[in-house]
Each structure stands twice: as C-alpha cells, then as structure tokens.
Enzyme design. Structure first.
Site, PDB file in Angstrom:
ATOM      1  N   GLY A  43      10.277  28.086 -17.711  1.00  0.00           N
ATOM      2  CA  GLY A  43      10.522  29.430 -18.226  1.00  0.00           C
ATOM      3  C   GLY A  43      11.875  30.032 -17.901  1.00  0.00           C
ATOM      4  O   GLY A  43      12.436  30.761 -18.706  1.00  0.00           O
ATOM      5  N   ASP A  99      11.086  33.522 -14.845  1.00  0.00           N
ATOM      6  CA  ASP A  99      11.197  34.256 -16.096  1.00  0.00           C
ATOM      7  C   ASP A  99      10.487  35.605 -16.040  1.00  0.00           C
ATOM      8  O   ASP A  99      11.038  36.626 -16.411  1.00  0.00           O
ATOM      9  CB  ASP A  99      10.674  33.406 -17.273  1.00  0.00           C
ATOM     10  CG  ASP A  99       9.275  32.844 -17.044  1.00  0.00           C
ATOM     11  OD1 ASP A  99       8.686  33.066 -15.966  1.00  0.00           O
ATOM     12  OD2 ASP A  99       8.760  32.154 -17.947  1.00  0.00           O
ATOM     13  N   ASP A 102       4.057  38.348 -13.473  1.00  0.00           N
ATOM     14  CA  ASP A 102       2.820  38.876 -14.057  1.00  0.00           C
ATOM     15  C   ASP A 102       1.835  39.118 -12.909  1.00  0.00           C
ATOM     16  O   ASP A 102       1.910  40.142 -12.248  1.00  0.00           O
ATOM     17  CB  ASP A 102       2.303  37.882 -15.094  1.00  0.00           C
ATOM     18  CG  ASP A 102       1.128  38.421 -15.896  1.00  0.00           C
ATOM     19  OD1 ASP A 102       0.778  39.599 -15.718  1.00  0.00           O
ATOM     20  OD2 ASP A 102       0.542  37.670 -16.701  1.00  0.00           O
ATOM     21  N   LYS A 130       6.048  42.770 -15.508  1.00  0.00           N
ATOM     22  CA  LYS A 130       5.030  43.571 -16.203  1.00  0.00           C
ATOM     23  C   LYS A 130       4.604  44.716 -15.287  1.00  0.00           C
ATOM     24  O   LYS A 130       4.242  44.483 -14.128  1.00  0.00           O
ATOM     25  CB  LYS A 130       3.837  42.694 -16.578  1.00  0.00           C
ATOM     26  CG  LYS A 130       4.164  41.723 -17.699  1.00  0.00           C
ATOM     27  CD  LYS A 130       2.929  41.028 -18.235  1.00  0.00           C
ATOM     28  CE  LYS A 130       3.342  39.986 -19.270  1.00  0.00           C
ATOM     29  NZ  LYS A 130       2.222  39.164 -19.732  1.00  0.00           N
ATOM     30  N   PHE A 151       1.906  40.194 -24.181  1.00  0.00           N
ATOM     31  CA  PHE A 151       2.334  38.808 -24.081  1.00  0.00           C
ATOM     32  C   PHE A 151       3.643  38.621 -24.848  1.00  0.00           C
ATOM     33  O   PHE A 151       3.700  38.848 -26.054  1.00  0.00           O
ATOM     34  CB  PHE A 151       1.267  37.840 -24.568  1.00  0.00           C
ATOM     35  CG  PHE A 151       1.531  36.443 -24.091  1.00  0.00           C
ATOM     36  CD1 PHE A 151       1.174  36.055 -22.806  1.00  0.00           C
ATOM     37  CD2 PHE A 151       2.201  35.534 -24.901  1.00  0.00           C
ATOM     38  CE1 PHE A 151       1.476  34.785 -22.338  1.00  0.00           C
ATOM     39  CE2 PHE A 151       2.497  34.260 -24.438  1.00  0.00           C
ATOM     40  CZ  PHE A 151       2.131  33.890 -23.152  1.00  0.00           C
ATOM     41  N   ARG A 164      10.409  28.997 -26.917  1.00  0.00           N
ATOM     42  CA  ARG A 164      11.377  29.128 -25.825  1.00  0.00           C
ATOM     43  C   ARG A 164      12.801  29.268 -26.348  1.00  0.00           C
ATOM     44  O   ARG A 164      13.666  29.840 -25.691  1.00  0.00           O
ATOM     45  CB  ARG A 164      11.316  27.903 -24.906  1.00  0.00           C
ATOM     46  CG  ARG A 164      10.021  27.756 -24.126  1.00  0.00           C
ATOM     47  CD  ARG A 164      10.207  26.737 -23.001  1.00  0.00           C
ATOM     48  NE  ARG A 164       8.948  26.229 -22.473  1.00  0.00           N
ATOM     49  CZ  ARG A 164       8.222  26.842 -21.533  1.00  0.00           C
ATOM     50  NH1 ARG A 164       8.615  27.985 -21.040  1.00  0.00           N
ATOM     51  NH2 ARG A 164       7.091  26.311 -21.104  1.00  0.00           N
TER      52      ARG A 164
HETATM   53  P1  IMP Z   1       2.090  34.872 -12.700  1.00  0.00           P
HETATM   54  O1  IMP Z   1       1.835  33.743 -11.741  1.00  0.00           O
HETATM   55  O2  IMP Z   1       0.820  35.486 -13.231  1.00  0.00           O
HETATM   56  O3  IMP Z   1       3.046  35.916 -12.158  1.00  0.00           O
HETATM   57  O4  IMP Z   1       2.694  34.231 -13.990  1.00  0.00           O
HETATM   58  C1  IMP Z   1       3.996  33.860 -14.054  1.00  0.00           C
HETATM   59  C2  IMP Z   1       4.192  32.807 -15.123  1.00  0.00           C
HETATM   60  O5  IMP Z   1       3.260  32.952 -16.197  1.00  0.00           O
HETATM   61  C3  IMP Z   1       5.550  32.976 -15.708  1.00  0.00           C
HETATM   62  O6  IMP Z   1       6.490  32.196 -15.024  1.00  0.00           O
HETATM   63  C4  IMP Z   1       5.357  32.552 -17.135  1.00  0.00           C
HETATM   64  O7  IMP Z   1       5.547  31.160 -17.276  1.00  0.00           O
HETATM   65  C5  IMP Z   1       3.919  32.879 -17.437  1.00  0.00           C
HETATM   66  N1  IMP Z   1       3.780  34.183 -18.131  1.00  0.00           N
HETATM   67  C6  IMP Z   1       3.272  35.339 -17.637  1.00  0.00           C
HETATM   68  N2  IMP Z   1       3.305  36.320 -18.561  1.00  0.00           N
HETATM   69  C7  IMP Z   1       3.842  35.764 -19.666  1.00  0.00           C
HETATM   70  C8  IMP Z   1       4.145  36.280 -20.982  1.00  0.00           C
HETATM   71  O8  IMP Z   1       3.953  37.454 -21.333  1.00  0.00           O
HETATM   72  N3  IMP Z   1       4.703  35.376 -21.849  1.00  0.00           N
HETATM   73  C9  IMP Z   1       4.964  34.089 -21.535  1.00  0.00           C
HETATM   74  N4  IMP Z   1       4.695  33.571 -20.319  1.00  0.00           N
HETATM   75  C10 IMP Z   1       4.142  34.412 -19.400  1.00  0.00           C
HETATM   76 MG    MG Z   2       4.920  29.499 -19.468  1.00  0.00          MG
END
Ligand code: IMP
Ligand code: MG
Length: 182
Positions: A43, A99, A102, A130, A151, A164
């Site tokens: 990402g 990237d 979340d 987010k 998303f 991407r």
């Molecule tokens: P986390 O572990 O929930 O913080 O997720 C982080 C990873 O989930 C990021 O590095 C992204 O690869 C993916 N991700 C989270 N939200 C999105 C989104 O809105 N679009 C695309 N990928 C996302």
């Molecule tokens: Mg991803």
C-alpha cells in the site's frame, strides 16, 4: 477505472502539495539523525516513492511485506508481518510509512516487531487516517490527510488488489464492494 469511484477525495495536485509539507516537516525533524525508513508494502509503495524523493537528507530504505486484509474491505485481526532484515537498527532512528491507519492493528504489529530490534526512536507516518471514534492501539506521528470512515482506493490503496495505479484517491462505489458477512 474512474467509473468505479463514488467521488474523488484528493487529486494529484492536492496529494503532491501535502507531500511537500509532510516532507518539509520530516526533513526538519530528522536533520543530523541516522534515518531508516521502513515502508510497508504494497500500500505505501507509491506514497513512499513520492515522499522520499522530497526528503533531501541521507536515509536508508527497507521494505516490509504485511498482509492485513485477506481480500475484501475488512481487516483480519492478525496482520501477517513478513520478512524484515533488522540490520543494525540499534543506532538508527526509524520512520515507518504506511498507506492508511484504520484499526491500527497493522501498524501496531509492525511497531512491535521494529521496537524489538531496539532502534533509538520509532515514529510512524501515514498518508491517510480514518477519523473513527474507536480507540486504536497506536497513533501516527505524521498524517497526510484525515478522512471519514469510507473505503478508499488509488495512489497505492487497493480493493482486491485493484486500483493501486490510480493517480488520485477516491471513494469506491458501494455497490462494487462485496461485503463478507461474518
Ligand atoms: P488497519 O490494520 O486496520 O489499520 O489496516 C491498515 C491496512 O488496511 C492498510 O495498510 C491498508 O492496506 C488496508 N486498508 C484500511 N482501510 C483501507 C481503505 O479504505 N482502502 C484500502 N485499504 C485499506
Ligand atoms: Mg490493502
């Protein structure tokens, strides 16, 4: 691919302008420090490439493969951290690039792995965060843009490994998301 978007959030100009600002801050903060950047793939690939070329100080770059989504739009609880060569991080200041923040599970898992190698400092930089009310296990030190809980795709971010290569960041049309019901 543009037809698959609900709307564009940040176009190329807005992204590059924000990267100029972020890079200036990071450059100032890491003057005279031994900087190692660790980019989380896939990402942050495009973000890292554009950001790092705006940071005119000596640095080392390592990349780390992490899979947090196993297809779809919902993260799994256990991000899988791939191989990293933790060579002499002990004398280094580490900046981790991702990237998007979340749930924070991915960045927290990576931070734990890196911290175990005892670098001098560890900071995190994300292109997007987010603004959800849920508490996270980690916070980002540098943030490109804060966004609502939607998303998003493009500029490195994928949905099922697509999009991407878009030059901008946008919200994916809801009807294209195949919700996986738990
Ligand atoms: P986390 O572990 O929930 O913080 O997720 C982080 C990873 O989930 C990021 O590095 C992204 O690869 C993916 N991700 C989270 N939200 C999105 C989104 O809105 N679009 C695309 N990928 C996302
Ligand atoms: Mg991803």
């Amino acid at each position: 691919m543009q037809g698959d978007l609900e709307r564009i959030l940040f176009d190329e100009g807005a992204i590059h302008q924000r990267l100029d600002e972020l890079a200036a801050t990071i450059t100032r903060d890491y003057q005279e420090r031994e900087l190692t950047v660790i980019a989380i793939l896939n990402g942050s690939l495009i973000f890292a490439a554009d950001l790092l070329r705006r940071i005119p100080i000596p640095l080392r770059l390592d990349c780390l493969n992490v899979a947090s989504y196993h297809g779809g739009t919902k993260p799994s609880n256990a991000p899988v951290v791939g191989q990293i060569n933790l060579r002499d991080l002990e004398s280094r200041h580490v900046l981790i690039l991702d990237d998007i923040l979340d749930s924070g599970m991915t960045l927290a898992a990576v931070c734990n792995t890196i911290t175990a190698a005892k670098p001098l400092t560890v900071r995190t930089c994300v292109l997007l965060e987010k603004t959800k009310t849920t508490s996270r296990p980690i916070k980002a030190d540098y943030i490109g843009f804060k966004i609502a809980d939607e998303f998003v795709i493009g500029y490195g971010l994928d949905y099922m490994e697509r999009y991407r290569n878009l030059r901008y960041i946008g919200v994916l049309r809801h009807d294209l998301i195949a919700e996986t019901k738990a």
